[in-house]
Design an enzyme around this catalytic site. Structure first.
Site, PDB file in Angstrom:
ATOM      1  N   LYS A 258       4.461   5.043   5.081  1.00 58.21           N
ATOM      2  CA  LYS A 258       3.805   3.746   5.019  1.00 58.21           C
ATOM      3  C   LYS A 258       3.670   3.102   6.397  1.00 58.21           C
ATOM      4  O   LYS A 258       3.421   1.901   6.503  1.00 58.21           O
ATOM      5  CB  LYS A 258       4.565   2.830   4.066  1.00 58.21           C
TER       6      LYS A 258
ATOM      7  N   ARG B  20      12.401  -3.277  -8.421  1.00 54.53           N
ATOM      8  CA  ARG B  20      10.998  -2.996  -8.644  1.00 54.53           C
ATOM      9  C   ARG B  20      10.777  -2.667 -10.115  1.00 54.53           C
ATOM     10  O   ARG B  20      11.668  -2.150 -10.792  1.00 54.53           O
ATOM     11  CB  ARG B  20      10.531  -1.800  -7.788  1.00 54.53           C
TER      12      ARG B  20
ATOM     13  N   PRO C 199       0.816  -1.211   0.000  1.00 53.25           N
ATOM     14  CA  PRO C 199       0.000   0.000   0.000  1.00 53.25           C
ATOM     15  C   PRO C 199       0.851   1.263   0.000  1.00 53.25           C
ATOM     16  O   PRO C 199       1.908   1.318   0.641  1.00 53.25           O
ATOM     17  CB  PRO C 199      -0.797  -0.122   1.314  1.00 53.25           C
ATOM     18  N   GLU C 200       0.394   2.267  -0.733  1.00 51.08           N
ATOM     19  CA  GLU C 200       1.110   3.540  -0.749  1.00 51.08           C
ATOM     20  C   GLU C 200       0.548   4.444   0.344  1.00 51.08           C
ATOM     21  O   GLU C 200      -0.428   4.120   1.015  1.00 51.08           O
ATOM     22  CB  GLU C 200       1.017   4.159  -2.133  1.00 51.08           C
TER      23      GLU C 200
END
Length: 275
Positions: free
Chosen positions: A52, A258, A2-3
């Site tokens: 986060k 990523r 989640p951002e």
């Protein structure tokens, strides 16, 4: 993972549900049982997010620190809650609401000093009133790391993940591989202002929408995006699809472990980059 906007939405929801209440705290799974026992019956005094990270503050200088990681969820429901389903690490419950935490990377009982030590190592969070964009700029403006690396570095900016990283670079037509030290101060301020607006909208809607009105499905006569992340985007997870602006195929490359997505035409190699 989640951002940042997701954590702020969650903090707001937990705040509305529990602040001012004395709650039951338990660990049905057992891995947080000792700490839960120390908090059971305590009053929740505040819930907040930084990047986060999520913090649930209790009286007497006690804080639950949560990092959801890749698979964690914190589900909120009405009523006291029935028997927990699945591996529930933490349950917070009142007569009116309950919240079940599953699969987090971190669920720890901390003091306020420990929270301050963590947040002191993080960059500014665009969703917080105390955020200082100059603190991030001091890191970016002298760094030889690529922009694509810096925007995902939580010690530079807290809360930005893979989606916002890719979309910000596209919206500002920036070469993802240009070094931070080559970015102009005005460009950084434009990025920061845009990031604050986009993430703020994400808190309101629960989606990441980054396309401008002229590129929305209705305006372009195209089908809406279908993706489990939701929202209309320019390049994120659109490998091989035509760019909404120029029609060039979107590219993907593994960068710092990523996936990085960009348009090779809209985000041409910067002339500032040394050959």
């Amino acid at each position: 993972m989640p951002e940042g906007h997701t954590l702020h939405r969650l903090a707001n929801a937990l705040d509305d549900a529990f602040v001012g209440s004395r709650v039951r705290v338990s660990s049905p799974q057992g891995r947080f049982a000792e700490s839960a026992g120390l908090l059971d019956g305590a009053e929740v005094v505040g819930c907040e997010a930084y990047g986060k990270h999520l913090f649930v503050d209790f009286d007497a200088d006690r804080v639950i620190h949560v990092h959801l990681g890749l698979i964690g969820t914190f589900d909120l429901g009405s009523g006291p809650g029935g028997l927990p389903r699945g591996e529930v690490r933490l349950r917070i419950a009142s007569p009116h609401a309950y919240a079940d935490l599953r699969g987090p990377t971190a669920c720890e009982l901390w003091t306020c000093d420990q929270v301050e030590a963590l947040t002191g190592r993080l960059g500014p969070d665009p969703l917080r009133d105390d955020a200082d964009p100059d603190r991030a700029w001091r890191r970016i403006g002298r760094s030889r790391a690529p922009l694509a690396t810096l925007l995902m570095d939580q010690s530079v900016i807290a809360g930005v993940g893979n989606v916002y990283r890719a979309e910000l670079l596209f919206r500002h037509r920036l070469d993802p591989f240009m070094e931070g030290r080559l970015l102009r101060r005005r460009e950084w301020q434009d990025i920061w202002d845009d990031l604050c607006a986009l993430m703020g909208e994400g808190v309101k809607t629960g989606r990441i929408d980054t396309v401008r009105p002229e590129h929305e499905p209705e305006a372009m006569g195209r089908e809406p995006r279908v993706d489990d992340h939701g929202g209309e985007v320019y390049v994120y997870r659109r490998t091989g699809a035509p760019c909404h602006v120029c029609g060039t195929r979107v590219r993907r490359e593994v960068h710092a472990s990523r996936n990085l997505f960009w348009c090779p035409r809209c985000q041409r190699r910067s002339r500032r980059r040394p050959k």
